[in-house]
Design a protein around this motif. Structure first.
Motif, short mmCIF file in Angstrom:
data_model
loop_
_atom_site.label_atom_id
_atom_site.label_comp_id
_atom_site.label_asym_id
_atom_site.label_seq_id
_atom_site.Cartn_x
_atom_site.Cartn_y
_atom_site.Cartn_z
N VAL A 1 11.31 77.87 66.86
CA VAL A 1 10.29 77.83 67.91
C VAL A 1 9.20 76.82 67.57
CG1 VAL A 1 8.44 79.18 69.00
CG2 VAL A 1 10.73 80.16 68.76
N LEU A 2 8.85 76.71 66.30
CA LEU A 2 7.74 75.84 65.88
C LEU A 2 8.17 74.41 65.58
CD1 LEU A 2 5.85 78.37 63.60
CD2 LEU A 2 5.30 77.72 65.94
N SER A 3 9.44 74.10 65.73
CA SER A 3 9.92 72.76 65.39
C SER A 3 9.42 71.71 66.39
CB SER A 3 11.45 72.73 65.36
OG SER A 3 11.97 72.77 66.67
N ARG A 4 9.34 70.51 65.92
CA ARG A 4 8.94 69.38 66.77
C ARG A 4 9.88 69.23 67.95
NH1 ARG A 4 7.88 65.34 63.07
NH2 ARG A 4 5.73 65.96 63.28
N GLN A 5 11.17 69.44 67.73
CA GLN A 5 12.16 69.29 68.80
C GLN A 5 11.93 70.32 69.90
OE1 GLN A 5 13.02 69.58 65.52
NE2 GLN A 5 13.49 67.42 65.14
N THR A 6 11.60 71.55 69.53
CA THR A 6 11.38 72.60 70.53
C THR A 6 10.07 72.37 71.28
OG1 THR A 6 12.62 74.21 69.23
CG2 THR A 6 11.14 75.08 70.90
N LEU A 7 9.01 72.07 70.57
CA LEU A 7 7.70 71.89 71.21
C LEU A 7 7.70 70.67 72.13
CD1 LEU A 7 5.29 72.87 68.31
CD2 LEU A 7 6.13 74.28 70.18
N ASN A 8 8.22 69.57 71.66
CA ASN A 8 8.46 68.37 72.48
C ASN A 8 7.33 68.09 73.48
OD1 ASN A 8 9.86 66.14 73.38
ND2 ASN A 8 11.12 67.32 74.82
N VAL A 9 6.09 67.97 72.97
CA VAL A 9 4.94 67.76 73.86
C VAL A 9 4.46 66.32 73.93
CG1 VAL A 9 4.10 70.13 73.74
CG2 VAL A 9 3.31 68.46 72.07
N GLY A 10 4.97 65.46 73.12
CA GLY A 10 4.59 64.05 73.22
C GLY A 10 3.64 63.59 72.14
N ASP A 11 2.40 64.08 72.14
CA ASP A 11 1.47 63.58 71.13
C ASP A 11 1.28 64.62 70.02
OD1 ASP A 11 -1.66 64.70 71.46
OD2 ASP A 11 -0.39 64.94 73.25
N ARG A 12 1.04 64.12 68.82
CA ARG A 12 0.97 64.95 67.62
C ARG A 12 -0.15 65.99 67.67
NH1 ARG A 12 1.48 62.11 62.04
NH2 ARG A 12 3.57 61.99 62.87
N GLU A 13 -1.33 65.60 68.14
CA GLU A 13 -2.46 66.53 68.15
C GLU A 13 -2.17 67.75 69.03
OE1 GLU A 13 -7.21 66.60 69.22
OE2 GLU A 13 -6.25 64.69 68.73
N THR A 14 -1.65 67.51 70.23
CA THR A 14 -1.31 68.62 71.13
C THR A 14 -0.23 69.49 70.50
OG1 THR A 14 -1.88 67.27 73.04
CG2 THR A 14 -0.51 69.20 73.46
N GLU A 15 0.76 68.86 69.91
CA GLU A 15 1.84 69.60 69.25
C GLU A 15 1.30 70.50 68.14
OE1 GLU A 15 5.02 68.43 65.90
OE2 GLU A 15 5.17 67.19 67.70
N GLU A 16 0.40 69.97 67.31
CA GLU A 16 -0.14 70.74 66.19
C GLU A 16 -1.04 71.88 66.67
OE1 GLU A 16 -1.82 67.76 63.62
OE2 GLU A 16 0.16 67.21 62.84
N HIS A 17 -1.79 71.67 67.76
CA HIS A 17 -2.59 72.75 68.34
C HIS A 17 -1.68 73.86 68.87
CE1 HIS A 17 -6.75 71.43 68.18
NE2 HIS A 17 -6.36 70.20 68.51
N LEU A 18 -0.64 73.48 69.58
CA LEU A 18 0.30 74.46 70.13
C LEU A 18 1.00 75.22 69.02
CD1 LEU A 18 1.75 75.77 72.50
CD2 LEU A 18 3.30 73.79 72.57
N ARG A 19 1.41 74.52 67.98
CA ARG A 19 2.08 75.16 66.85
C ARG A 19 1.16 76.19 66.20
NH1 ARG A 19 3.56 70.89 64.33
NH2 ARG A 19 5.64 70.81 65.28
N ALA A 20 -0.11 75.85 66.05
CA ALA A 20 -1.07 76.78 65.43
C ALA A 20 -1.24 78.02 66.30
CB ALA A 20 -2.41 76.09 65.21
N ARG A 21 -1.32 77.84 67.62
CA ARG A 21 -1.46 79.00 68.52
C ARG A 21 -0.22 79.90 68.45
NH1 ARG A 21 -2.65 76.47 74.00
NH2 ARG A 21 -2.27 78.59 74.69
N LEU A 22 0.95 79.28 68.41
CA LEU A 22 2.18 80.07 68.31
C LEU A 22 2.26 80.80 66.97
CD1 LEU A 22 4.67 77.55 69.95
CD2 LEU A 22 4.03 79.80 70.85
N MET A 23 1.88 80.10 65.90
CA MET A 23 1.91 80.72 64.58
C MET A 23 0.95 81.90 64.54
SD MET A 23 3.28 80.84 61.70
CE MET A 23 3.51 80.08 60.15
N LEU A 24 -0.22 81.75 65.14
CA LEU A 24 -1.18 82.85 65.21
C LEU A 24 -0.57 84.05 65.95
CD1 LEU A 24 -3.97 84.05 64.70
CD2 LEU A 24 -4.74 82.95 66.82
N ALA A 25 0.11 83.79 67.05
CA ALA A 25 0.76 84.87 67.81
C ALA A 25 1.82 85.56 66.96
CB ALA A 25 1.36 84.32 69.11
N PHE A 26 2.62 84.78 66.23
CA PHE A 26 3.63 85.36 65.34
C PHE A 26 2.96 86.25 64.30
CE2 PHE A 26 6.67 81.61 66.08
CZ PHE A 26 7.49 82.35 66.92
#
Length: 155
Positions: free
Chosen positions: A122-147
């Motif tokens: 779920v947290l992989s770059r391929q799954t998140l596939n949002v385009g820019d690194r900053e948005t990807e890293e913010h989304l990953r942190a929010r998902l990790m917090l939820a986990f």
């Protein structure tokens, strides 16, 4: 040891010191001289391999009597690893840092292999596939917090 690079050797050396004591205090120049490398190599190893996500806290003091102190993190009594991770989770998280945190959760028996692999997927770059690194890293942190928050209540 022939296949290891100098960073791996330095990491193993420091971890061996930490096996004997939960805290080690070093002088960067002395370690660099011992391993015949530049002092910035020591900084690199400490910055990338002795992070809170991996279970370490690093303190340093610059100047003539300066030092670098590495401590193994001790989770406070009554405060589990999951809570500790939640408290220190940054607003942005790289894929590698998420992988290290999930590995720690697995190593401590908090998540099983299947759950850890699902989190990694779920947290992989391929799954998140949002385009820019900053948005990807913010989304990953929010998902990790939820986990992590969900793990607080599954025990």
């Amino acid at each position: 040891m022939a296949n290891q690079n100098v960073s791996d050797v330095i990491e193993q050396y420091l971890k061996a010191l930490l096996e004997a004591d939960e805290q080690v205090e070093i002088r960067r120049a002395a370690i660099a001289e011992q391993f015949n490398c530049v002092p910035s190599q020591i900084n690199y190893v400490i910055k990338t391999r002795f992070t809170p996500e991996r279970g370490y806290v690093v303190e340093s003091k610059r100047g003539g009597g300066g030092y670098i102190r590495i401590l193994k993190v001790k989770v406070r009594s009554g405060c589990g690893l999951v809570e500790w991770m939640i408290e220190r989770l940054p607003r942005r998280i790289r894929e590698e840092d998420a992988r290290v945190m999930i590995q720690k959760l697995y190593d401590e028996g908090i998540v099983e292999r299947q759950t850890g692999n699902m989190m990694l997927s779920v947290l992989s770059r391929q799954t998140l596939n949002v385009g820019d690194r900053e948005t990807e890293e913010h989304l990953r942190a929010r998902l990790m917090l939820a986990f992590l928050q969900s793990l607080q209540y599954e025990r």
